[in-house]
Design a protein around this motif. Sequence first.
Motif, PDB file in Angstrom:
ATOM      1  N   VAL A  57       0.870  -1.167   0.000  1.00  0.00           N
ATOM      2  CA  VAL A  57       0.000   0.000   0.000  1.00  0.00           C
ATOM      3  C   VAL A  57       0.908   1.217   0.000  1.00  0.00           C
ATOM      4  CG1 VAL A  57      -1.762   1.276   1.263  1.00  0.00           C
ATOM      5  CG2 VAL A  57      -1.827  -1.221   1.217  1.00  0.00           C
ATOM      6  N   GLU A  58       0.759   2.078  -1.009  1.00  0.00           N
ATOM      7  CA  GLU A  58       1.697   3.176  -1.164  1.00  0.00           C
ATOM      8  C   GLU A  58       0.990   4.466  -1.557  1.00  0.00           C
ATOM      9  OE1 GLU A  58       3.276   2.999  -5.675  1.00  0.00           O
ATOM     10  OE2 GLU A  58       4.056   1.404  -4.382  1.00  0.00           O
ATOM     11  N   ASN A  59       1.687   5.560  -1.333  1.00  0.00           N
ATOM     12  CA  ASN A  59       1.217   6.881  -1.721  1.00  0.00           C
ATOM     13  C   ASN A  59       2.255   7.511  -2.631  1.00  0.00           C
ATOM     14  OD1 ASN A  59       1.516  10.029  -0.950  1.00  0.00           O
ATOM     15  ND2 ASN A  59      -0.629   9.449  -0.969  1.00  0.00           N
ATOM     16  N   THR A  60       1.783   8.120  -3.717  1.00  0.00           N
ATOM     17  CA  THR A  60       2.676   8.829  -4.631  1.00  0.00           C
ATOM     18  C   THR A  60       2.176  10.253  -4.782  1.00  0.00           C
ATOM     19  OG1 THR A  60       3.103   6.775  -5.847  1.00  0.00           O
ATOM     20  CG2 THR A  60       3.716   8.836  -6.923  1.00  0.00           C
ATOM     21  N   ASP A  61       3.046  11.231  -4.499  1.00  0.00           N
ATOM     22  CA  ASP A  61       2.616  12.619  -4.592  1.00  0.00           C
ATOM     23  C   ASP A  61       2.673  13.124  -6.035  1.00  0.00           C
ATOM     24  OD1 ASP A  61       5.276  13.362  -5.167  1.00  0.00           O
ATOM     25  OD2 ASP A  61       5.721  13.837  -3.075  1.00  0.00           O
ATOM     26  N   LEU A  62       2.306  14.386  -6.250  1.00  0.00           N
ATOM     27  CA  LEU A  62       2.232  14.949  -7.595  1.00  0.00           C
ATOM     28  C   LEU A  62       3.592  15.016  -8.283  1.00  0.00           C
ATOM     29  CD1 LEU A  62      -0.305  17.873  -6.974  1.00  0.00           C
ATOM     30  CD2 LEU A  62      -0.728  15.709  -8.165  1.00  0.00           C
ATOM     31  N   TRP A  63       4.665  14.936  -7.506  1.00  0.00           N
ATOM     32  CA  TRP A  63       6.007  15.004  -8.066  1.00  0.00           C
ATOM     33  C   TRP A  63       6.619  13.619  -8.264  1.00  0.00           C
ATOM     34  CZ3 TRP A  63       3.814  18.034  -4.425  1.00  0.00           C
ATOM     35  CH2 TRP A  63       3.654  19.382  -4.756  1.00  0.00           C
ATOM     36  N   GLY A  64       5.833  12.586  -8.011  1.00  0.00           N
ATOM     37  CA  GLY A  64       6.292  11.220  -8.245  1.00  0.00           C
ATOM     38  C   GLY A  64       7.036  10.586  -7.097  1.00  0.00           C
ATOM     39  N   ASN A  65       7.068  11.227  -5.947  1.00  0.00           N
ATOM     40  CA  ASN A  65       7.741  10.650  -4.779  1.00  0.00           C
ATOM     41  C   ASN A  65       6.859   9.566  -4.176  1.00  0.00           C
ATOM     42  OD1 ASN A  65      10.001  12.520  -4.841  1.00  0.00           O
ATOM     43  ND2 ASN A  65       8.524  14.070  -4.172  1.00  0.00           N
ATOM     44  N   ARG A  66       7.433   8.395  -3.973  1.00  0.00           N
ATOM     45  CA  ARG A  66       6.684   7.224  -3.533  1.00  0.00           C
ATOM     46  C   ARG A  66       7.016   6.876  -2.093  1.00  0.00           C
ATOM     47  NH1 ARG A  66       8.550   1.482  -4.497  1.00  0.00           N
ATOM     48  NH2 ARG A  66       6.742   0.103  -4.361  1.00  0.00           N
ATOM     49  N   SER A  67       5.965   6.608  -1.308  1.00  0.00           N
ATOM     50  CA  SER A  67       6.151   6.155   0.068  1.00  0.00           C
ATOM     51  C   SER A  67       5.342   4.895   0.277  1.00  0.00           C
ATOM     52  CB  SER A  67       5.681   7.221   1.070  1.00  0.00           C
ATOM     53  OG  SER A  67       6.486   8.370   1.012  1.00  0.00           O
ATOM     54  N   ILE A  68       5.993   3.834   0.750  1.00  0.00           N
ATOM     55  CA  ILE A  68       5.290   2.597   1.073  1.00  0.00           C
ATOM     56  C   ILE A  68       4.777   2.706   2.505  1.00  0.00           C
ATOM     57  CG2 ILE A  68       5.526   0.114   1.455  1.00  0.00           C
ATOM     58  CD1 ILE A  68       7.507   0.015  -0.813  1.00  0.00           C
ATOM     59  N   LEU A  69       3.480   2.553   2.667  1.00  0.00           N
ATOM     60  CA  LEU A  69       2.874   2.666   3.985  1.00  0.00           C
ATOM     61  C   LEU A  69       2.786   1.325   4.694  1.00  0.00           C
ATOM     62  CD1 LEU A  69      -0.005   5.156   3.109  1.00  0.00           C
ATOM     63  CD2 LEU A  69       2.329   5.656   3.863  1.00  0.00           C
ATOM     64  N   SER A  70       2.565   0.259   3.937  1.00  0.00           N
ATOM     65  CA  SER A  70       2.478  -1.062   4.559  1.00  0.00           C
ATOM     66  C   SER A  70       2.681  -2.163   3.527  1.00  0.00           C
ATOM     67  CB  SER A  70       1.130  -1.257   5.275  1.00  0.00           C
ATOM     68  OG  SER A  70       0.056  -1.101   4.371  1.00  0.00           O
ATOM     69  N   HIS A  71       3.092  -3.303   4.022  1.00  0.00           N
ATOM     70  CA  HIS A  71       3.268  -4.512   3.203  1.00  0.00           C
ATOM     71  C   HIS A  71       2.246  -5.532   3.666  1.00  0.00           C
ATOM     72  CE1 HIS A  71       5.019  -8.454   2.177  1.00  0.00           C
ATOM     73  NE2 HIS A  71       5.490  -7.828   1.108  1.00  0.00           N
ATOM     74  N   ILE A  72       1.370  -5.971   2.758  1.00  0.00           N
ATOM     75  CA  ILE A  72       0.273  -6.874   3.106  1.00  0.00           C
ATOM     76  C   ILE A  72       0.637  -8.281   2.643  1.00  0.00           C
ATOM     77  CG2 ILE A  72      -2.216  -7.235   2.961  1.00  0.00           C
ATOM     78  CD1 ILE A  72      -1.382  -4.488   4.052  1.00  0.00           C
ATOM     79  N   SER A  73       0.792  -9.184   3.585  1.00  0.00           N
ATOM     80  CA  SER A  73       1.192 -10.551   3.256  1.00  0.00           C
ATOM     81  C   SER A  73      -0.016 -11.491   3.246  1.00  0.00           C
ATOM     82  CB  SER A  73       2.250 -11.041   4.257  1.00  0.00           C
ATOM     83  OG  SER A  73       1.764 -10.953   5.578  1.00  0.00           O
ATOM     84  N   GLN A  74       0.256 -12.748   3.015  1.00  0.00           N
ATOM     85  CA  GLN A  74      -0.785 -13.754   2.860  1.00  0.00           C
ATOM     86  C   GLN A  74      -1.724 -13.800   4.067  1.00  0.00           C
ATOM     87  OE1 GLN A  74       0.388 -17.977   2.836  1.00  0.00           O
ATOM     88  NE2 GLN A  74      -0.623 -18.150   0.856  1.00  0.00           N
ATOM     89  N   GLY A  75      -3.023 -13.765   3.791  1.00  0.00           N
ATOM     90  CA  GLY A  75      -4.025 -13.829   4.836  1.00  0.00           C
ATOM     91  C   GLY A  75      -4.445 -12.480   5.388  1.00  0.00           C
TER      92      GLY A  75
END
Length: 217
Positions: A57-75
């Motif tokens: 789950v990630e957020n990308t701002d208008l300038w293309g900067n990417r931040s990963i908020l969480s990693h969702i695994s199996q289940g």
Amino acid sequence: MEIFQIPIFHKINKEELDLLRQQGCMRQQQFLKNTTIFHMGDTISELGIVLSGSVVVENTDLWGNRSILSHISQGQVFAETYALCGEPMMVSAITAEPSEILFLNLERLQYLSPKAASCRSVIMQNLLRISVQKNLILSNRIFCTTPKTIRERLLIYLTGQAVRTGSTAFEIPFDRQGMADYLNLDRSALSKELGKMRKEGILDFHKNKFTLYQKLD
């Protein structure tokens, strides 16, 4: 992964799951790696459950900067807050590898037949428990990204992983770019600091496998 093993369906029996499928509350879909499941700005009524693979789950701002908020695994569940509140998504959900996703439609869940309605409250109770646990995970990320220095962020994150696994040797769910995005750091600066920490005998690593050498408090 067997559906019965998924936390959101705890105490739900096979007959109830079959009824949920029959009444259009559940569907499954397979995705290739790096496929966007939900886009930022989407308004959704379904939450996702990872049956195999993983999702970021990630957020990308208008300038293309990417931040990963969480990693969702199996289940695990993702996008449940947006499915519940109906607000446009402020994040995107993207497969980190080939994945199979089970979708649960929360809107249709409200209009189940009397025969299937008994499982609605059980699912919502399970979802509440899951949401509380995820809030703790998000709080941990805030702890990791609050320090100003790269080393402090790394030490907090890696110490947390060691505590979570109960070992000073562990694997993290990110490659180097993903780790940088999660900690809001430049990848080259992150790699440089990891190299310094290795030379100082603080840790060792190979790809996503880490070993901490200093005693944890």
